[in-house]
Design an enzyme around this catalytic site. Structure first.
Site, PDB file in Angstrom:
ATOM      1  N   ASP A 156       0.814  -1.223   0.000  1.00  0.00           N
ATOM      2  CA  ASP A 156       0.000   0.000   0.000  1.00  0.00           C
ATOM      3  C   ASP A 156       0.847   1.272   0.000  1.00  0.00           C
ATOM      4  OD1 ASP A 156       1.043  -0.057   2.520  1.00  0.00           O
ATOM      5  OD2 ASP A 156      -0.881  -0.126   3.583  1.00  0.00           O
ATOM      6  N   ASP A 283      19.485  -4.965  -1.092  1.00  0.00           N
ATOM      7  CA  ASP A 283      18.789  -3.690  -1.310  1.00  0.00           C
ATOM      8  C   ASP A 283      18.847  -2.817  -0.063  1.00  0.00           C
ATOM      9  OD1 ASP A 283      17.026  -5.910  -0.466  1.00  0.00           O
ATOM     10  OD2 ASP A 283      15.549  -4.327  -0.194  1.00  0.00           O
TER      11      ASP A 283
HETATM   12  P1  AMP Z   1      12.406  -3.691   3.031  1.00  0.00           P
HETATM   13  O1  AMP Z   1      12.251  -5.102   3.449  1.00  0.00           O
HETATM   14  O2  AMP Z   1      11.825  -2.716   3.971  1.00  0.00           O
HETATM   15  O3  AMP Z   1      13.816  -3.355   2.693  1.00  0.00           O
HETATM   16  O4  AMP Z   1      11.553  -3.528   1.683  1.00  0.00           O
HETATM   17  C1  AMP Z   1      11.697  -4.424   0.599  1.00  0.00           C
HETATM   18  C2  AMP Z   1      10.874  -3.975  -0.576  1.00  0.00           C
HETATM   19  O5  AMP Z   1       9.488  -4.000  -0.267  1.00  0.00           O
HETATM   20  C3  AMP Z   1      11.166  -2.583  -1.076  1.00  0.00           C
HETATM   21  O6  AMP Z   1      11.053  -2.578  -2.475  1.00  0.00           O
HETATM   22  C4  AMP Z   1      10.076  -1.764  -0.439  1.00  0.00           C
HETATM   23  O7  AMP Z   1       9.820  -0.583  -1.146  1.00  0.00           O
HETATM   24  C5  AMP Z   1       8.902  -2.730  -0.519  1.00  0.00           C
HETATM   25  N1  AMP Z   1       7.874  -2.443   0.485  1.00  0.00           N
HETATM   26  C6  AMP Z   1       7.952  -2.650   1.822  1.00  0.00           C
HETATM   27  N2  AMP Z   1       6.823  -2.251   2.442  1.00  0.00           N
HETATM   28  C7  AMP Z   1       5.996  -1.786   1.481  1.00  0.00           C
HETATM   29  C8  AMP Z   1       4.679  -1.238   1.477  1.00  0.00           C
HETATM   30  N3  AMP Z   1       3.984  -1.066   2.594  1.00  0.00           N
HETATM   31  N4  AMP Z   1       4.155  -0.878   0.287  1.00  0.00           N
HETATM   32  C9  AMP Z   1       4.824  -1.031  -0.861  1.00  0.00           C
HETATM   33  N5  AMP Z   1       6.078  -1.543  -0.928  1.00  0.00           N
HETATM   34  C10 AMP Z   1       6.660  -1.917   0.227  1.00  0.00           C
HETATM   35 MG    MG Z   2      14.716  -1.727   2.132  1.00  0.00          MG
END
Ligand code: AMP
Ligand code: MG
Length: 520
Positions: A156, A283
């Site tokens: 979201d 990432d």
């Molecule tokens: P992270 O695990 O926080 O490093 O996020 C991994 C991926 O998931 C990244 O591409 C983030 O932008 C995406 N992501 C995490 N939470 C959300 C969210 N609530 N809505 C959209 N994309 C998300």
């Molecule tokens: Mg991240």
């Protein structure tokens, strides 16, 4: 051309192109106003269009300021009073944008728990622009939790208040603890409910970073065999972070070596503080060497090298003691992407990249050891091995005796100052083991000459997990006092302050938090 030399064009009051295609829903259009209270000077938006997607933040119903980081705002040349004003809060929540903002979601890929995903990208974050800070350092300003983007996949694009407060507290604590990190410029609540396991109050976090270029950004172009894109990204990253590499015989190899050196400096600092990042996916590894993306991260209470907090890290891939080898694994993924730039042939590039990667263990090890020598009050010529064997024994004793990591060094510093060791020994399950260890320590330590180094290496306060959780839970109830108190206390983590003595202590069994969650 040096991509950083191209100054941003005249302040933009509208997006550069094609708003119709990108903003199908006209209600999603943010309002730009013509004043320029943030001295934007954007460069990433000058890179080729395939590096990002233009994206306005989504409006929110009822934005309220939780906190502005006054000193950081000043450092960025932004008036903190303006930032806290209704106009500033409208910007921080994504409801409006000042002139010069060019909101984009950055493209990147990444290995998530080893599985390669060719497209991740900013799914819930929007880079609104860059500024040159008072020291001339270029810094990104990003809104995290400001709505869906081209990279949101099923998400979201929003953030719940909990992760916003956690990132604020922990990233600012890392900064005052002396660890390279992204910073917290502000936190706001949105008046919106976001649906997680339960409905939660929403928030937006304003993050500042010396850039948001990740190992995964390089992987994005490598996965598409887009060598021109890779070169443009590498040139940009060199100019921004490792300019010395530009004049090296092989700039891209030198760039790789610089990133390796930055990570070999960063990871020991985490280990010295008992910090566990929790999601060291490629990432989430910044080329700058800053700690980035505080999701299910935590500082250990009782020491154990296999300690892990994240509920999504079922195999303990990112445990405290695994972080150096995982870091090297991540750097190897970066090296792979750079092969086409390092030499004309793969065969020619691989040995060069391997030689660079082989520098990591020694660089890591010497910093790891030096930091622990300081924490333990040991001189650098303590023993032929620099104290490595003693450190290994110490680590084993701490694990076996389930000793609180931060308090161990905190009370050892007091013992070094000549205080009675009972508080120190009471940290051990078996105080006899504590006295044995102290006897060995006294035989080699130099508490007098090394006392200042010990004090500077052993914080009194860290953001204890149960305190962070307490701040978050109160925040959800609308009471931000514990959050503010924790942030204020952590502004001086090495200072004795009786007012914050309760924040030093380990959690009681019922207060212990065993998992933090990635949900955002
Ligand atoms: P992270 O695990 O926080 O490093 O996020 C991994 C991926 O998931 C990244 O591409 C983030 O932008 C995406 N992501 C995490 N939470 C959300 C969210 N609530 N809505 C959209 N994309 C998300
Ligand atoms: Mg991240």
């Amino acid at each position: 051309m040096d991509p950083l030399m191209g100054r941003s064009r005249a302040p933009l009051c509208r997006l550069r192109e094609a708003p119709k295609a990108r903003f199908a829903n006209p209600e999603e259009r943010a309002i730009y106003y013509s004043r320029m209270p943030i001295p934007f000077d954007n460069t990433y938006a000058r890179l080729p269009e395939r590096f990002f997607a233009q994206q306005l933040p989504a409006p929110v119903p009822d934005p309220k300021l939780i906190k502005v980081n006054t000193s950081l705002a000043k450092q960025l040349g932004i008036d903190p009073e303006w930032l806290a004003s209704p106009e500033g809060v409208a910007m921080l929540s994504g409801n409006s944008l000042p002139a010069g903002a060019e909101p984009i979601a950055q493209a990147y890929a990444g290995n998530q728990f080893a599985n390669f995903v060719p497209q991740l990208g900013d799914g819930r974050a929007i880079l609104i622009g860059e500024v040159l800070d008072n020291d001339g350092v270029r810094r990104d300003i990003q809104l995290k939790g400001s709505g869906r983007t081209a990279f949101s996949r099923g998400g979201d694009g929003k953030a719940a208040l909990g992760p916003v407060l956690r990132e604020y507290i922990v990233s600012e604590a890392m900064a005052t603890l002396g660890v390279p990190t992204t910073r917290a410029l502000a936190a706001v609540s949105t008046g919106e409910t976001v649906q997680r396991e339960t409905p939660l109050a929403g928030g937006v976090f304003a993050r500042v970073a010396s850039s948001h270029i990740r190992v995964g950004t390089f992987q994005y172009f490598a996965a598409r065999e887009d060598v021109d894109g890779l070169r443009a990204l590498a040139d940009f990253a060199i100019a921004r972070h490792h300019p010395e590499a530009a004049i090296a015989h092989n700039p891209y190899l030198e760039f790789l070596r610089s990133v390796i050196a930055a990570q070999a400096k960063l990871i020991p600092q985490w280990l010295h503080l008992g910090f566990i990042h929790g999601v060291m996916n490629t990432d989430n590894v910044a080329i700058s060497g800053e700690t980035i993306d505080y999701g299910p991260c935590a500082f250990m209470d009782n020491f154990h090298p296999q300690c892990v907090f994240s509920s999504i890290d079922r195999k303990a891939r990112y445990a405290w003691g695994n972080q150096p080898s995982i870091c090297q694994w991540n750097l190897t993924r970066l090296a792979e992407t750079l092969l086409p730039l390092i030499a004309d042939t793969r065969e020619g590039a691989i040995p060069l990249a391997e030689t660079a990667l082989a520098e990591f263990p020694d660089q890591f090890e010497s910093r790891y050891l030096a930091g622990f020598r300081a924490k333990l009050g040991l001189d650098h010529d303590v023993a032929e091995d620099g104290g490595a064997a003693f450190l290994k024994t110490t680590v084993n004793v701490l694990a076996e005796q389930e000793v609180d990591f931060t308090l161990f060094f905190r009370h050892l510093t007091r013992v070094a100052a000549g205080e009675n060791p009972t508080e120190f020994t009471s940290l051990f399950k078996d105080p006899e083991r504590a006295y044995d260890w102290l006897t060995d320590w006294q035989a080699i330590a130099e508490p007098e000459s090394q006392f200042d180094a010990m004090r500077a290496a052993n914080p009194i306060l860290i953001p204890r997990n149960h305190r962070v959780e307490e701040a978050i839970q109160n925040g959800y109830r609308g009471d931000f006092a514990p959050f503010h108190r924790l942030v204020d206390a952590l502004a001086n983590p090495f200072s004795e302050n009786s007012e914050f003595a309760d924040l030093e202590t380990a959690p009681k069994p019922e207060e212990r938090v065993t998992e933090t969650f990635c949900g955002s």
